[in-house]
Design an enzyme around this catalytic site. Structure first.
Site, mmCIF file in Angstrom:
data_model
loop_
_atom_site.group_PDB
_atom_site.id
_atom_site.type_symbol
_atom_site.label_atom_id
_atom_site.label_comp_id
_atom_site.label_asym_id
_atom_site.label_seq_id
_atom_site.Cartn_x
_atom_site.Cartn_y
_atom_site.Cartn_z
ATOM 1 N N GLU A 12 0.818 -1.219 0.000
ATOM 2 C CA GLU A 12 0.000 0.000 0.000
ATOM 3 C C GLU A 12 0.849 1.264 0.000
ATOM 4 O OE1 GLU A 12 -2.451 -1.282 3.346
ATOM 5 O OE2 GLU A 12 -4.164 -1.608 2.005
ATOM 6 N N GLY A 78 -12.422 -4.110 1.172
ATOM 7 C CA GLY A 78 -13.441 -4.991 0.633
ATOM 8 C C GLY A 78 -14.729 -4.205 0.425
ATOM 9 N N ILE A 152 -12.613 -10.532 5.796
ATOM 10 C CA ILE A 152 -13.984 -11.002 5.549
ATOM 11 C C ILE A 152 -14.070 -11.623 4.158
ATOM 12 C CG2 ILE A 152 -16.421 -10.358 5.464
ATOM 13 C CD1 ILE A 152 -15.166 -10.014 8.253
ATOM 14 N N MET A 172 -9.305 -3.484 7.892
ATOM 15 C CA MET A 172 -8.825 -3.971 9.201
ATOM 16 C C MET A 172 -8.045 -2.947 10.001
ATOM 17 S SD MET A 172 -7.780 -7.826 7.959
ATOM 18 C CE MET A 172 -7.388 -8.417 9.612
ATOM 19 N N GLU A 173 -8.038 -1.682 9.583
ATOM 20 C CA GLU A 173 -7.219 -0.698 10.293
ATOM 21 C C GLU A 173 -7.864 0.687 10.461
ATOM 22 O OE1 GLU A 173 -6.020 -2.148 7.316
ATOM 23 O OE2 GLU A 173 -4.948 -3.761 8.292
ATOM 24 N N ASP A 196 -11.654 -6.309 -3.488
ATOM 25 C CA ASP A 196 -12.442 -7.539 -3.493
ATOM 26 C C ASP A 196 -13.853 -7.239 -2.986
ATOM 27 O OD1 ASP A 196 -10.631 -7.451 -0.870
ATOM 28 O OD2 ASP A 196 -12.591 -8.327 -0.365
#
Ligand SMILES: Nc1ncnc2c(CN3C[C@H](CCSCCOCCO)[C@@H](O)C3)c[nH]c12
Length: 228
Positions: A12, A78, A152, A172-173, A196
């Site tokens: 990233e 996601g 997920i 997640m962050e 995704d």
């Protein structure tokens, strides 16, 4: 002005390190921080490693040790909203933690006493992002981003997150970075490009699109710096 640009995975920030070629690496508290300069702005670029705990540590160091005055998160996410496709950009209006559960005491999912259920991003930074999107003719969705320490890859879990938090994207962050910045009074925004659909294909899709979507987000962030 000193601005932090934070990612979670090295992929990233790689596009950023390539763009800001002349950078100086400082290792501190388990992370590498890359200092650079761009059009009069001091930059500190880092990736935290995956998850809320790592992101909170790195965000704290960026603000408390390096003295960054704004923080921009750049990365992938996601999709939860069916409108969002691979490569689409989303910027958080607010962020929540979908894996926080003290509902046994009557609190809603994602709520922690003495904290905010949804942490709002900085409106000015979001406004800059919208300006960049408009001038470049890029679609940018502003919506709720849900954060949790889980990758997920399950439509039922994704649907629960959408229903419970009205989320448009998940990762997640972001929410943990938001808590750190909001607590320390530092303006922040969280920008993500979709990698995704957080469904059963998510793992394959993530592997295929991580690099290209991370680049979409990073390039957009660079465009924001020109307008700060
Ligand atoms: N569906 C999804 N669920 C949750 N988060 C995301 C994100 C956002 N980032 C990507 C990365 C995934 C960590 S999986 C580890 C991959 O390691 C591969 C090499 O071991 C983590 O930093 C969160 C994209 N799609 C997601």
């Amino acid at each position: 002005m000193k601005i932090a640009i934070l990612g979670a995975m090295v992929e990233e920030i790689t596009p950023l390190l390539s763009f800001f070629g002349n950078h100086h690496k400082v290792s501190y508290a388990g992370n590498d921080y890359y200092e650079a300069h761009y059009k009069g702005i001091d930059l500190v670029i880092a990736y935290s490693k995956i998850g809320k705990v790592n992101a909170a540590l790195t965000a704290s160091a960026l603000l408390m040790h390096f003295g960054c005055e704004k923080l921009i998160f750049s990365g992938v996410a996601g999709a939860v909203s069916p409108e969002l496709k691979i490569g689409d950009l989303v910027i958080a209006s607010s962020l929540c933690q979908h894996d926080v559960d003290i509902t046994a005491f009557g609190h809603p999912f994602g709520f922690i006493p003495e904290s905010k259920h949804f942490i709002p991003s900085d409106e000015r930074l979001n406004g800059v992002a919208k300006g960049v999107a408009q001038s470049k003719g890029i679609a940018l969705k502003e919506g709720i981003i849900a954060t949790g320490d889980q990758f997920i890859a399950d439509s039922l879990k994704k649907e629960w997150i959408r229903k419970t938090f009205n989320a448009d994207a998940l990762e997640m962050e972001g929410a943990s970075v938001a808590v750190v910045c909001d607590t320390l009074g530092v303006p922040f925004c969280v920008l993500r490009a979709i990698s995704d659909a957080a469904d059963m294909e998510a793992g394959f899709s993530f592997d295929e699109f991580l690099v290209s979507s991370a680049k979409v987000s990073a390039e957009f962030v660079i465009g924001m710096l020109d307008r700060l």
